[in-house]
Design a protein around this motif. Structure first.
Motif, PDB file in Angstrom:
ATOM      1  N   PRO A 226      -8.263   4.413   6.769  1.00 15.77           N
ATOM      2  CA  PRO A 226      -7.779   5.191   5.767  1.00 15.77           C
ATOM      3  C   PRO A 226      -8.401   6.181   5.366  1.00 15.77           C
ATOM      4  CG  PRO A 226      -8.555   2.820   4.666  1.00 15.77           C
ATOM      5  CD  PRO A 226      -8.625   2.834   6.522  1.00 15.77           C
TER       6      PRO A 226
ATOM      7  N   ARG B  77      -1.715   4.256  -0.094  1.00 14.42           N
ATOM      8  CA  ARG B  77      -2.133   4.912   1.468  1.00 14.42           C
ATOM      9  C   ARG B  77      -1.174   5.656   1.900  1.00 14.42           C
ATOM     10  NH1 ARG B  77      -5.577   0.273   5.075  1.00 14.42           N
ATOM     11  NH2 ARG B  77      -7.343   0.316   3.260  1.00 14.42           N
TER      12      ARG B  77
ATOM     13  N   VAL C 175      -2.905  10.986   1.754  1.00 13.03           N
ATOM     14  CA  VAL C 175      -2.332  10.298   2.420  1.00 13.03           C
ATOM     15  C   VAL C 175      -0.754  10.500   3.472  1.00 13.03           C
ATOM     16  CG1 VAL C 175      -2.820   8.103   0.389  1.00 13.03           C
ATOM     17  CG2 VAL C 175      -0.422   9.249   0.320  1.00 13.03           C
TER      18      VAL C 175
ATOM     19  N   ARG D 256      -6.546   9.527   6.572  1.00 14.88           N
ATOM     20  CA  ARG D 256      -6.996  11.091   5.380  1.00 14.88           C
ATOM     21  C   ARG D 256      -7.315  12.281   6.234  1.00 14.88           C
ATOM     22  NH1 ARG D 256      -7.512   9.015  -0.649  1.00 14.88           N
ATOM     23  NH2 ARG D 256      -5.921   7.007  -0.302  1.00 14.88           N
TER      24      ARG D 256
ATOM     25  N   ALA E 286      -0.088   1.785   6.977  1.00 11.04           N
ATOM     26  CA  ALA E 286      -1.078   2.208   5.699  1.00 11.04           C
ATOM     27  C   ALA E 286      -1.810   1.400   6.344  1.00 11.04           C
ATOM     28  CB  ALA E 286      -0.070   1.745   4.960  1.00 11.04           C
TER      29      ALA E 286
ATOM     30  N   PRO F 238       0.724  -1.401   0.221  1.00  8.24           N
ATOM     31  CA  PRO F 238       0.066  -0.202  -0.287  1.00  8.24           C
ATOM     32  C   PRO F 238       0.434   1.546   0.082  1.00  8.24           C
ATOM     33  CG  PRO F 238       0.272  -0.925   2.175  1.00  8.24           C
ATOM     34  CD  PRO F 238       0.380  -2.181   1.611  1.00  8.24           C
TER      35      PRO F 238
END
Length: 278
Positions: free
Chosen positions: A210, A53, A104, A214, A206, A16
Motif C-alpha cells: 500500500p 485500498r 488510493v 499510494r 489491493a 479492501p
C-alpha cells in the motif's frame, strides 16, 4: 469504519475495496445539488478511511451517470454569477479534486451511459473499465454549456486536443468499442461480467504494497502537471520512503529466497542429468 447513509449514493465495503454506487437509477444517476454534496462527503470519508485500498465508482441500474439532472439545471436559472462561481469552487474542490487526489487507486466501472459530468467523474479515476453496452457522450454543447468537472483537463490528456474538440462540438455518442479504441476506456468486458471483473482487478491492486501504491500514485499526479525536474524530485522523496518500508524489505527477501530455491533446484536437476549421462 461505518459509512454515512446517503440518499443519492451508496458506499459498500468489499474486502479492501470500497464501492461508491451512484443511486438514482430512474434518472440514469443524473446529478443534483444533493448528489454533489453527498459525493463530496463520501470522497472525504473514503480519504479518511485507513481500510480502503481501492475505490470503485459505478452506477446502480442501467446507467453510470447521465451528468447533471436537467431539472437541477433549470432550478439554477435565477442564480447570480457569484452564486454559480461559489458552487463550482466548492463542487470542484470537494468532488473533482477530492476524487483525483485520493490516496488510493480508483477504478470507474462504466456500466452504462456516461455523459457530461458523468464522463468527467469517470475520467477523474485512474482506470476505466466499461461494459460492452456502455455509451459515452460529452453532452455539454447540447445544453449550451462548456465542459466542466475537469473535462477540459482530463479529455485532452486522454485522447488529444483535436479529438476532444471533435467530441465536444459534434456531441457524438460513442459505443464502448469506440471509446476503447479512442482511449477513453482501458478495458471493455461483457456487461454481465463487469462487476466480477472489476472486483477481481480491485483485489489484485489491493494486494500490492500500500505504501508504494499510494506514494507512486501521488508522484504520477504531481508529474502530470509539473516539469521533469519536479517529477524527479518527487520520485526521489517517495522512493526514499519506500526503500525504508517493511513491505520493500519483505519483498526483496522473498525474491532472494525464491532465487536461491530456484538455483538449488537447477543445480540438483543439472547434477541428476549429468549422473544419468555418465
Amino acid at each position: 469504519m461505518s459509512w454515512p447513509t446517503f440518499n443519492t449514493l451508496q458506499l459498500q465495503r468489499d474486502g479492501p475495496a470500497t464501492w461508491l454506487r451512484l443511486n438514482r437509477p430512474a434518472r440514469l444517476n443524473a446529478l443534483t445539488e444533493e448528489s454533489f454534496a453527498e459525493l463530496g462527503a463520501a470522497v472525504s470519508a473514503i480519504a479518511a478511511d485507513a481500510d480502503t485500498r481501492v475505490l470503485v465508482v459505478t452506477g446502480n441500474g442501467r446507467g453510470f451517470c447521465a451528468g447533471s439532472d436537467v431539472d437541477a439545471l433549470r432550478e439554477r436559472f435565477g442564480w447570480t454569477a457569484a452564486q454559480q462561481l461559489e458552487r463550482f469552487a466548492r463542487m470542484n474542490r470537494e468532488v473533482v479534486l477530492g476524487l483525483y487526489e485520493l490516496p488510493v487507486p480508483t477504478i470507474a466501472a462504466v456500466n452504462g451511459p456516461a455523459s457530461g459530468g458523468g464522463l468527467s467523474l469517470a475520467l477523474a479515476c485512474d482506470i476505466r473499465v466499461g461494459a460492452d453496452a456502455a455509451t459515452i457522450r460529452c453532452g455539454y454543447t447540447a445544453m449550451g454549456l462548456i465542459p466542466d468537472l475537469g473535462a477540459t483537463y482530463f479529455l485532452p490528456r486522454a485522447i488529444g486536443l483535436s479529438r476532444t474538440c471533435r467530441l465536444l462540438w459534434t456531441n457524438s455518442e460513442l459505443t464502448a468499442a469506440d471509446a476503447l479504441a479512442l482511449g477513453l476506456l482501458d478495458e471493455m468486458v461483457p456487461a454481465s461480467e463487469l462487476a466480477a471483473h472489476v472486483a477481481a482487478l480491485a483485489a489484485h491492486i489491493a494486494a500490492a504494497p500500500p505504501l508504494a501504491v499510494r506514494l507512486g500514485r501521488a508522484a504520477l499526479r504531481a508529474a502530470a502537471s509539473g516539469t521533469l525536474a519536479a517529477a524527479l524530485d518527487a520520485e526521489g522523496v517517495a522512493q526514499s520512503i519506500c526503500l525504508q518500508s517493511a513491505d520493500h524489505r519483505d519483498r526483496v527477501q522473498a525474491f532472494l529466497r525464491r532465487r536461491a530455491a530456484n538455483a538449488r533446484r537447477s543445480s540438483a536437476t543439472g547434477a541428476a542429468s549429468a549422473k544419468r549421462m555418465s
